[in-house]
Design an enzyme around this catalytic site. Structure first.
Site, mmCIF file in Angstrom:
data_model
loop_
_atom_site.group_PDB
_atom_site.id
_atom_site.type_symbol
_atom_site.label_atom_id
_atom_site.label_comp_id
_atom_site.label_asym_id
_atom_site.label_seq_id
_atom_site.Cartn_x
_atom_site.Cartn_y
_atom_site.Cartn_z
ATOM 1 C CB SER A 85 -0.976 -0.034 1.179
ATOM 2 O OG SER A 85 -1.908 1.010 1.106
ATOM 3 C CG HIS A 189 -5.769 -0.396 -1.370
ATOM 4 N ND1 HIS A 189 -4.906 0.211 -2.263
ATOM 5 C CD2 HIS A 189 -5.168 -0.351 -0.157
ATOM 6 C CE1 HIS A 189 -3.814 0.591 -1.606
ATOM 7 N NE2 HIS A 189 -3.956 0.268 -0.330
#
Length: 304
Positions: A85, A189
């Site tokens: 991430s 996400h």
């Protein structure tokens, strides 16, 4: 062969930056980055409580700063870099795609944009421990959730609205042992983050970008990326798309990685690697006390 990896949001804990600031030049670097992005990183990394550093706009720059600071102290020459991430921004700087200050400016924009997007609807994320992805993922989709992080090692992170997360806790997929809510402020996400993608796309025009100087493994699909422009394009898009850390670890294995060192605040990714990469030596940088052990490991495995 050595891979350096950088953790994502949720790895931060109160005061974790404190011991790193005692290293020569570290406090000056943190002060310069703080001035550049208008955020007191030293305060948040040493004195702020858990709720303060849970704020997406704070946590993300703090994690990138800690990763870069610990990488500088380690002074390693990895064969491969990757990040989970927001850790991908740290990895991009380590690969020479952007410089450290540009990485902090970029992540500051990312954190603010994602915080704004998260404020629109009450959303969150939860880790599912155990289970088979072939069973778990369709179950999540049935509940309207996104498998936002497919982490390997028996872990998938679901993301969606607070109501959807509550429904998941009441209706676990077959084989899942536990559903653990994460200390994040939104459904990262997923499509909920689409407004942040537009903010990042508008911001990248000012970046000076170079091609990676070491193998850069993208968490979008586990592929190595050879051009700086493609790295940046993936960094922009990844905030609204799932993280496939399982595929990154498959790539590490196929490349012949023999050692994995996780930058500060380490622990999460080494835990996954211990389960998914048997035979690969792992070490997490938690404090500067871990540096000598890490250097000894690197001396055995770097440079292949």
């Amino acid at each position: 062969m050595l891979v350096l990896v950088a953790p994502g949001q949720g790895a931060q804990t109160p005061g974790f930056l404190t011991p790193w600031l005692d290293l020569p030049g570290a406090a000056d670097r943190i002060a310069a980055w703080s001035d550049a992005i208008g955020l007191d990183l030293a305060h948040y990394g040493t004195r702020a409580d858990a709720d303060e550093i849970r704020d997406t706009a704070v946590a993300q720059p703090l994690l990138v700063a800690a990763g870069l600071l610990s990488a500088a102290a380690l002074d390693a020459s990895p064969s491969v870099v990757a990040g989970h991430s927001v850790g991908e921004i740290t990895a991009a700087a380590l690969a020479g795609v952007i410089d450290d200050e540009a990485a902090l400016r970029f992540v500051r924009t990312r954190g603010l944009g994602m915080a704004e997007a998260a404020a629109v609807t009450e959303t969150g994320m939860a880790a599912l421990l155990g289970g088979d992805p072939g069973v778990t993922i369709p179950h999540l989709e049935k509940l309207g959730l996104t498998p936002a992080n497919v982490n390997g090692g028996g872990q998938i992170v679901a993301a969606g609205t607070a109501a959807q997360i509550a429904a998941l806790e009441a209706d676990k997929p077959e084989g899942v042992r536990r559903v653990v809510p994460l200390k994040v402020a939104g459904a990262f996400h997923t499509h909920h983050m689409a407004p942040a993608v537009e903010k990042l796309r508008a911001a990248v025009g000012d970046l000076t970008v170079s091609d990676p100087t070491v193998r850069y493994v993208s968490n979008a699909d586990g592929h190595t990326v050879a051009t700086g422009t493609e790295v940046i394009a993936r960094l922009v898009g990844q905030v609204a798309n799932p993280v496939r850390w399982d595929l990154c670890m498959e790539t590490f294995q196929s490349l012949g990685v023999t050692a994995l060192v996780e930058l500060s605040p380490g622990g999460t990714l080494t835990g996954l690697a211990k389960r998914a990469l048997p035979g690969v030596k792992t070490l997490a940088l938690k404090t500067p006390d871990d540096l000598d052990t890490a250097r000894a490991l690197i001396s055995e495995h770097a440079g292949a």
